[in-house]
Design an enzyme around this catalytic site. Structure first.
Site, PDB file in Angstrom:
ATOM      1  N   HIS A 179      28.317  56.571  51.343  1.00  0.00           N
ATOM      2  CA  HIS A 179      28.629  55.209  50.868  1.00  0.00           C
ATOM      3  C   HIS A 179      30.133  55.123  50.626  1.00  0.00           C
ATOM      4  O   HIS A 179      30.796  54.207  51.104  1.00  0.00           O
ATOM      5  CB  HIS A 179      27.841  54.932  49.592  1.00  0.00           C
ATOM      6  CG  HIS A 179      28.108  53.584  48.994  1.00  0.00           C
ATOM      7  ND1 HIS A 179      27.700  52.411  49.573  1.00  0.00           N
ATOM      8  CD2 HIS A 179      28.749  53.233  47.848  1.00  0.00           C
ATOM      9  CE1 HIS A 179      28.082  51.392  48.812  1.00  0.00           C
ATOM     10  NE2 HIS A 179      28.723  51.863  47.761  1.00  0.00           N
TER      11      HIS A 179
ATOM     12  N   ASP B 219      25.344  54.395  44.131  1.00  0.00           N
ATOM     13  CA  ASP B 219      24.951  53.595  45.299  1.00  0.00           C
ATOM     14  C   ASP B 219      24.537  54.481  46.478  1.00  0.00           C
ATOM     15  O   ASP B 219      24.685  54.099  47.637  1.00  0.00           O
ATOM     16  CB  ASP B 219      26.113  52.696  45.753  1.00  0.00           C
ATOM     17  CG  ASP B 219      26.365  51.528  44.821  1.00  0.00           C
ATOM     18  OD1 ASP B 219      25.612  51.357  43.848  1.00  0.00           O
ATOM     19  OD2 ASP B 219      27.346  50.791  45.070  1.00  0.00           O
TER      20      ASP B 219
ATOM     21  N   ASP C 262      32.795  47.594  41.237  1.00  0.00           N
ATOM     22  CA  ASP C 262      31.588  47.250  40.466  1.00  0.00           C
ATOM     23  C   ASP C 262      30.977  48.491  39.804  1.00  0.00           C
ATOM     24  O   ASP C 262      29.882  48.433  39.240  1.00  0.00           O
ATOM     25  CB  ASP C 262      30.552  46.516  41.334  1.00  0.00           C
ATOM     26  CG  ASP C 262      29.992  47.375  42.456  1.00  0.00           C
ATOM     27  OD1 ASP C 262      30.779  48.014  43.173  1.00  0.00           O
ATOM     28  OD2 ASP C 262      28.754  47.419  42.613  1.00  0.00           O
ATOM     29  N   HIS C 263      31.715  49.617  39.847  1.00  0.00           N
ATOM     30  CA  HIS C 263      31.288  50.840  39.147  1.00  0.00           C
ATOM     31  C   HIS C 263      32.353  51.357  38.181  1.00  0.00           C
ATOM     32  O   HIS C 263      32.053  52.163  37.309  1.00  0.00           O
ATOM     33  CB  HIS C 263      30.921  51.929  40.169  1.00  0.00           C
ATOM     34  CG  HIS C 263      29.757  51.504  41.019  1.00  0.00           C
ATOM     35  ND1 HIS C 263      28.494  52.011  40.856  1.00  0.00           N
ATOM     36  CD2 HIS C 263      29.674  50.565  41.993  1.00  0.00           C
ATOM     37  CE1 HIS C 263      27.675  51.401  41.713  1.00  0.00           C
ATOM     38  NE2 HIS C 263      28.370  50.526  42.419  1.00  0.00           N
TER      39      HIS C 263
ATOM     40  N   HIS D 215      31.428  56.678  41.906  1.00  0.00           N
ATOM     41  CA  HIS D 215      32.365  56.409  43.011  1.00  0.00           C
ATOM     42  C   HIS D 215      33.319  55.306  42.596  1.00  0.00           C
ATOM     43  O   HIS D 215      33.161  54.707  41.541  1.00  0.00           O
ATOM     44  CB  HIS D 215      31.630  56.092  44.317  1.00  0.00           C
ATOM     45  CG  HIS D 215      30.818  54.822  44.328  1.00  0.00           C
ATOM     46  ND1 HIS D 215      29.720  54.627  43.530  1.00  0.00           N
ATOM     47  CD2 HIS D 215      30.950  53.669  45.046  1.00  0.00           C
ATOM     48  CE1 HIS D 215      29.199  53.435  43.778  1.00  0.00           C
ATOM     49  NE2 HIS D 215      29.927  52.834  44.678  1.00  0.00           N
TER      50      HIS D 215
ATOM     51  N   HIS E 168      21.924  49.337  41.329  1.00  0.00           N
ATOM     52  CA  HIS E 168      21.691  47.937  41.697  1.00  0.00           C
ATOM     53  C   HIS E 168      20.201  47.612  41.734  1.00  0.00           C
ATOM     54  O   HIS E 168      19.374  48.480  42.041  1.00  0.00           O
ATOM     55  CB  HIS E 168      22.273  47.621  43.087  1.00  0.00           C
ATOM     56  CG  HIS E 168      23.766  47.644  43.153  1.00  0.00           C
ATOM     57  ND1 HIS E 168      24.538  46.541  42.867  1.00  0.00           N
ATOM     58  CD2 HIS E 168      24.626  48.636  43.458  1.00  0.00           C
ATOM     59  CE1 HIS E 168      25.824  46.860  43.008  1.00  0.00           C
ATOM     60  NE2 HIS E 168      25.903  48.129  43.362  1.00  0.00           N
TER      61      HIS E 168
ATOM     62  N   HIS F 181      34.204  52.259  43.704  1.00  0.00           N
ATOM     63  CA  HIS F 181      34.059  50.812  43.878  1.00  0.00           C
ATOM     64  C   HIS F 181      34.215  50.069  42.550  1.00  0.00           C
ATOM     65  O   HIS F 181      33.720  50.517  41.515  1.00  0.00           O
ATOM     66  CB  HIS F 181      32.701  50.487  44.514  1.00  0.00           C
ATOM     67  CG  HIS F 181      32.651  50.746  45.986  1.00  0.00           C
ATOM     68  ND1 HIS F 181      31.466  50.850  46.694  1.00  0.00           N
ATOM     69  CD2 HIS F 181      33.653  50.925  46.884  1.00  0.00           C
ATOM     70  CE1 HIS F 181      31.739  51.076  47.972  1.00  0.00           C
ATOM     71  NE2 HIS F 181      33.056  51.135  48.106  1.00  0.00           N
TER      72      HIS F 181
END
Ligand code: ZN
Ligand code: FE
Length: 244
Positions: free
Chosen positions: A115, A134, A61-62, A57, A172, A59
């Protein structure tokens, strides 16, 4: 078929980037690189050349490492079609049931929105491995930023239907916090209690608790175990407010 080699790279405060290598074809890909440098360093140390980036996805942090890894290696970025506009580094856009390969290892794309609106998972059925980003966590699920409890409920049902021995690689280290809430959600669940003893010991020793398995999640994950979308919605809201 020789197995995939899967290396955990802990980055930022609690992200796991997964570096995946097929020793037969010598192909390497990385799932959800939050950052580039530690990923490039790990691949270099192993003599692996990153040929692809697989995003679950959009985001940051990905996907934050996409551009730099692509610049350094020429890697092809594979990303969810529904999030094309938010992943400008994408080279190949994939949809539900599409096949993505690493050497002879085939993964099927599962669309698991909630998400984020276009979140996908990659399931290597022949390897009993799933990269879920996530969406599913050890004893938890992703927050509902761009979707509904109904969607997450159906995601949980789909993932629960995978074989129990499927190794689940989430993005995570949230297990301890999730487990504290799981004990509140299901106070009579002995499997959660037993698992939490192991998780607390692991975290005290600084040891990772991911990957998990579908079987473990079916026994201990209050979101996967929610019998209706209403129960999942209640639990998600309670976890969002939970300070354990
Ligand atoms: Zn996310
Ligand atoms: Fe994340």
């Amino acid at each position: 078929m020789a197995g995939l080699e899967i290396v955990r790279i802990p980055v930022l405060s609690d992200n796991y980037v997964w570096l995946v290598h097929d020793p037969v074809s010598a192909e390497t890909m990385v799932v959800d690189p939050a950052v580039a440098e530690p990923v490039l360093a790990e691949a270099e140390a192993r003599g692996w050349k990153i040929g692809a980036i697989w995003n679950t996805h959009w985001h940051p942090d990905h996907t934050g490492g996409n551009a730099a890894i692509k610049a350094a290696t020429g890697a092809q970025v594979i990303a969810p079609a529904a999030e094309a506009a938010r992943i400008p580094t994408a080279d190949r856009l994939v949809r539900e049931s599409e096949e993505v390969r690493l050497g002879a290892h085939a993964a099927i794309v599962m669309e698991v929105p909630a998400h984020t609106a276009g979140h996908i998972a990659y399931h290597f059925a022949g390897d009993s491995v799933a990269f879920v980003g996530d969406t599913l966590f050890a004893m938890g699920c992703g927050r509902l930023f761009e979707g509904t409890a109904e969607q997450m409920f159906s995601n949980m049902q789909r993932l629960a239907a995978l074989p129990d021995d499927t190794m689940v690689y989430c993005a995570h280290e949230y297990t301890q916090s999730n487990g504290r809430y799981a004990l509140v959600a299901e106070p009579d669940n002995d499997a959660i209690r037993a698992r939490m003893a192991d998780v607390d010991a692991a975290r005290l020793a600084g040891v990772a608790t991911v990957p998990t398995t579908i079987g473990q999640e079916r026994a201990t994950n209050p979101f996967m175990r929610a019998q209706t979308s209403e129960i999942l919605a209640e639990r998600r809201a309670a976890k969002d407010a939970f300070r354990g």
